[in-house]
Motif scaffolding. Structure first.
Motif, PDB file in Angstrom:
ATOM      1  N   TYR A 186       0.846  -1.178   0.000  1.00 34.98           N
ATOM      2  CA  TYR A 186       0.000   0.000   0.000  1.00 34.98           C
ATOM      3  C   TYR A 186       0.887   1.235   0.000  1.00 34.98           C
ATOM      4  CZ  TYR A 186       1.005   0.940   4.913  1.00 34.98           C
ATOM      5  OH  TYR A 186       1.634   1.249   6.080  1.00 34.98           O
ATOM      6  N   GLY A 187       0.307   2.347  -0.408  1.00 35.49           N
ATOM      7  CA  GLY A 187       1.063   3.588  -0.394  1.00 35.49           C
ATOM      8  C   GLY A 187       0.687   4.481  -1.555  1.00 35.49           C
ATOM      9  N   PRO A 188       1.471   5.538  -1.776  1.00 34.28           N
ATOM     10  CA  PRO A 188       1.212   6.462  -2.878  1.00 34.28           C
ATOM     11  C   PRO A 188       1.123   5.720  -4.210  1.00 34.28           C
ATOM     12  CG  PRO A 188       2.875   7.355  -1.436  1.00 34.28           C
ATOM     13  CD  PRO A 188       2.636   5.933  -0.978  1.00 34.28           C
ATOM     14  N   GLY A 189       0.190   6.157  -5.041  1.00 37.81           N
ATOM     15  CA  GLY A 189       0.024   5.550  -6.353  1.00 37.81           C
ATOM     16  C   GLY A 189      -0.897   4.347  -6.365  1.00 37.81           C
ATOM     17  N   ASP A 190      -1.396   3.941  -5.205  1.00 36.56           N
ATOM     18  CA  ASP A 190      -2.312   2.798  -5.132  1.00 36.56           C
ATOM     19  C   ASP A 190      -3.622   3.160  -5.830  1.00 36.56           C
ATOM     20  OD1 ASP A 190      -3.322   0.293  -4.427  1.00 36.56           O
ATOM     21  OD2 ASP A 190      -2.674   0.461  -2.349  1.00 36.56           O
ATOM     22  N   HIS A 191      -4.469   2.183  -6.027  1.00 33.99           N
ATOM     23  CA  HIS A 191      -5.794   2.407  -6.629  1.00 33.99           C
ATOM     24  C   HIS A 191      -6.790   2.627  -5.506  1.00 33.99           C
ATOM     25  CE1 HIS A 191      -4.397   1.301 -10.608  1.00 33.99           C
ATOM     26  NE2 HIS A 191      -3.721   0.339 -10.029  1.00 33.99           N
ATOM     27  N   PHE A 192      -7.439   3.782  -5.503  1.00 37.71           N
ATOM     28  CA  PHE A 192      -8.330   4.164  -4.416  1.00 37.71           C
ATOM     29  C   PHE A 192      -9.800   3.950  -4.759  1.00 37.71           C
ATOM     30  CE2 PHE A 192      -4.355   6.170  -3.542  1.00 37.71           C
ATOM     31  CZ  PHE A 192      -4.245   6.130  -2.163  1.00 37.71           C
ATOM     32  N   ASP A 193     -10.085   3.029  -5.660  1.00 36.60           N
ATOM     33  CA  ASP A 193     -11.468   2.754  -6.021  1.00 36.60           C
ATOM     34  C   ASP A 193     -11.962   1.508  -5.292  1.00 36.60           C
ATOM     35  OD1 ASP A 193     -10.139   0.710  -7.341  1.00 36.60           O
ATOM     36  OD2 ASP A 193     -10.470   1.541  -9.324  1.00 36.60           O
ATOM     37  N   GLU A 194     -13.189   1.113  -5.569  1.00 37.25           N
ATOM     38  CA  GLU A 194     -13.784  -0.053  -4.899  1.00 37.25           C
ATOM     39  C   GLU A 194     -12.982  -1.324  -5.149  1.00 37.25           C
ATOM     40  OE1 GLU A 194     -16.288  -0.542  -2.717  1.00 37.25           O
ATOM     41  OE2 GLU A 194     -16.581   1.614  -2.603  1.00 37.25           O
ATOM     42  N   VAL A 196       4.897   0.676   0.557  1.00 34.57           N
ATOM     43  CA  VAL A 196       5.600   0.539  -0.718  1.00 34.57           C
ATOM     44  C   VAL A 196       7.083   0.915  -0.614  1.00 34.57           C
ATOM     45  CG1 VAL A 196       4.911   2.822  -1.566  1.00 34.57           C
ATOM     46  CG2 VAL A 196       5.422   0.989  -3.188  1.00 34.57           C
ATOM     47  N   ASP A 197       7.420   1.957   0.143  1.00 35.88           N
ATOM     48  CA  ASP A 197       8.829   2.346   0.278  1.00 35.88           C
ATOM     49  C   ASP A 197       9.638   1.277   0.997  1.00 35.88           C
ATOM     50  OD1 ASP A 197       8.125   4.667  -1.013  1.00 35.88           O
ATOM     51  OD2 ASP A 197       8.543   5.993   0.683  1.00 35.88           O
ATOM     52  N   ASP A 198       9.019   0.566   1.932  1.00 39.04           N
ATOM     53  CA  ASP A 198       9.707  -0.540   2.605  1.00 39.04           C
ATOM     54  C   ASP A 198       9.952  -1.691   1.630  1.00 39.04           C
ATOM     55  OD1 ASP A 198      10.229   0.476   5.143  1.00 39.04           O
ATOM     56  OD2 ASP A 198       8.302  -0.170   5.945  1.00 39.04           O
ATOM     57  N   LEU A 199       8.987  -1.965   0.766  1.00 38.93           N
ATOM     58  CA  LEU A 199       9.199  -3.011  -0.238  1.00 38.93           C
ATOM     59  C   LEU A 199      10.347  -2.629  -1.169  1.00 38.93           C
ATOM     60  CD1 LEU A 199       8.533  -5.642  -1.626  1.00 38.93           C
ATOM     61  CD2 LEU A 199       6.767  -4.424  -2.921  1.00 38.93           C
ATOM     62  N   ALA A 200      10.370  -1.381  -1.607  1.00 40.47           N
ATOM     63  CA  ALA A 200      11.464  -0.925  -2.471  1.00 40.47           C
ATOM     64  C   ALA A 200      12.804  -1.053  -1.749  1.00 40.47           C
ATOM     65  CB  ALA A 200      11.225   0.519  -2.907  1.00 40.47           C
ATOM     66  N   ARG A 237      -0.799   7.522   7.133  1.00 37.82           N
ATOM     67  CA  ARG A 237      -0.760   8.992   7.076  1.00 37.82           C
ATOM     68  C   ARG A 237      -0.122   9.457   5.766  1.00 37.82           C
ATOM     69  NH1 ARG A 237      -2.497  11.183  11.562  1.00 37.82           N
ATOM     70  NH2 ARG A 237      -2.303  10.038  13.516  1.00 37.82           N
ATOM     71  N   ARG A 238       0.990   8.857   5.381  1.00 31.14           N
ATOM     72  CA  ARG A 238       1.657   9.223   4.126  1.00 31.14           C
ATOM     73  C   ARG A 238       0.759   8.936   2.924  1.00 31.14           C
ATOM     74  NH1 ARG A 238       7.949   7.257   4.830  1.00 31.14           N
ATOM     75  NH2 ARG A 238       8.269   8.160   6.893  1.00 31.14           N
ATOM     76  N   THR A 239       0.077   7.799   2.971  1.00 28.25           N
ATOM     77  CA  THR A 239      -0.802   7.420   1.873  1.00 28.25           C
ATOM     78  C   THR A 239      -1.986   8.376   1.774  1.00 28.25           C
ATOM     79  OG1 THR A 239      -0.142   5.109   2.161  1.00 28.25           O
ATOM     80  CG2 THR A 239      -2.164   5.514   0.902  1.00 28.25           C
ATOM     81  N   TYR A 240      -2.557   8.748   2.923  1.00 32.21           N
ATOM     82  CA  TYR A 240      -3.683   9.681   2.915  1.00 32.21           C
ATOM     83  C   TYR A 240      -3.238  11.056   2.421  1.00 32.21           C
ATOM     84  CZ  TYR A 240      -7.875  12.223   4.369  1.00 32.21           C
ATOM     85  OH  TYR A 240      -8.998  13.009   4.378  1.00 32.21           O
ATOM     86  N   ASP A 241      -2.077  11.508   2.821  1.00 35.55           N
ATOM     87  CA  ASP A 241      -1.541  12.792   2.313  1.00 35.55           C
ATOM     88  C   ASP A 241      -1.413  12.741   0.785  1.00 35.55           C
ATOM     89  OD1 ASP A 241      -1.410  13.878   4.863  1.00 35.55           O
ATOM     90  OD2 ASP A 241       0.746  13.530   5.093  1.00 35.55           O
ATOM     91  N   TRP A 242      -0.890  11.639   0.271  1.00 37.22           N
ATOM     92  CA  TRP A 242      -0.749  11.502  -1.175  1.00 37.22           C
ATOM     93  C   TRP A 242      -2.127  11.525  -1.837  1.00 37.22           C
ATOM     94  CZ3 TRP A 242      -2.361   8.545  -5.191  1.00 37.22           C
ATOM     95  CH2 TRP A 242      -1.672   8.685  -6.398  1.00 37.22           C
ATOM     96  N   ASN A 282       5.973   2.235  10.159  1.00 36.17           N
ATOM     97  CA  ASN A 282       4.892   1.516  10.816  1.00 36.17           C
ATOM     98  C   ASN A 282       3.565   1.801  10.117  1.00 36.17           C
ATOM     99  OD1 ASN A 282       3.505   3.780  12.020  1.00 36.17           O
ATOM    100  ND2 ASN A 282       5.063   3.845  13.607  1.00 36.17           N
ATOM    101  N   LEU A 283       2.565   1.022  10.459  1.00 38.38           N
ATOM    102  CA  LEU A 283       1.287   1.080   9.759  1.00 38.38           C
ATOM    103  C   LEU A 283       0.643   2.464   9.826  1.00 38.38           C
ATOM    104  CD1 LEU A 283      -0.871  -0.435   8.154  1.00 38.38           C
ATOM    105  CD2 LEU A 283      -1.848  -1.170  10.347  1.00 38.38           C
ATOM    106  N   GLU A 284       0.593   3.070  10.992  1.00 35.79           N
ATOM    107  CA  GLU A 284      -0.057   4.379  11.108  1.00 35.79           C
ATOM    108  C   GLU A 284       0.677   5.441  10.292  1.00 35.79           C
ATOM    109  OE1 GLU A 284      -1.559   7.637  14.391  1.00 35.79           O
ATOM    110  OE2 GLU A 284      -1.287   5.550  15.008  1.00 35.79           O
ATOM    111  N   ASP A 285       2.005   5.460  10.363  1.00 31.69           N
ATOM    112  CA  ASP A 285       2.765   6.430   9.566  1.00 31.69           C
ATOM    113  C   ASP A 285       2.556   6.199   8.072  1.00 31.69           C
ATOM    114  OD1 ASP A 285       3.763   7.662  11.844  1.00 31.69           O
ATOM    115  OD2 ASP A 285       5.691   6.609  11.770  1.00 31.69           O
TER     116      ASP A 285
END
Length: 141
Positions: free
Chosen positions: A1-9, A47-51, A130-135, A124-127
């Motif tokens: 999960y993270g920036p660039g994810d698909h935010f649809d159903e 996603v940044d952790d996976l990278a 937060r980053r994903t929601y900001d994006w 961590n999950l909450e951070d």
């Protein structure tokens, strides 16, 4: 999960819930319904952790043929929904619709191999949420 994810159903659970909770906040809904009981456990990796893990493994000697990369931490869907509600700033009740499917009870990778090589996730999950929601706010709204 993270920036660039698909935010649809049809997106992943985190991105889909971020969008739904954001829309509920905008519409001032008093509740949001989440499918299932909320009890299934899931593992999430930003996603940044996976990278970071991929780069780490490319530069590492003696890597097994197959390596799982995960956080090693399970979180219930109910707890996840609560974290997302807090990050989004939604003041609404979360309702679980047990008539809808839960999916498999647990989804956790065995990441001992990558851990033994010296890699650990940093976000961590909450951070990460937060980053994903900001994006999401800067790119999808």
């Amino acid at each position: 999960y993270g920036p660039g994810d698909h935010f649809d159903e049809g997106g992943h659970v985190i991105s889909s819930l971020i969008r739904r909770f954001h829309e509920a906040k905008q519409a001032k809904h008093s509740s949001v319904t989440v499918w299932g009981t909320g009890t299934p456990q899931r593992e999430f990796l930003y996603v940044d952790d996976l990278a970071s893990a991929c780069v780490f493994l490319m530069n590492c000697q003696g890597v097994p043929d197959f390596v799982n990369v995960g956080s090693g931490i399970e979180t219930s869907i109910a707890k996840l929904a609560g974290i997302i509600r807090e990050v989004v700033g939604l003041q609404a009740e979360i309702r679980f619709d047990a008539a809808k499917p839960d999916g498999i009870p647990r989804r956790l990778l065995d990441s001992r191999a990558v851990s033994a090589l010296g890699w650990q996730p940093r976000i961590n999950l909450e951070d990460g949420i937060r980053r994903t929601y900001d994006w999401f706010l800067n790119n999808c709204v």
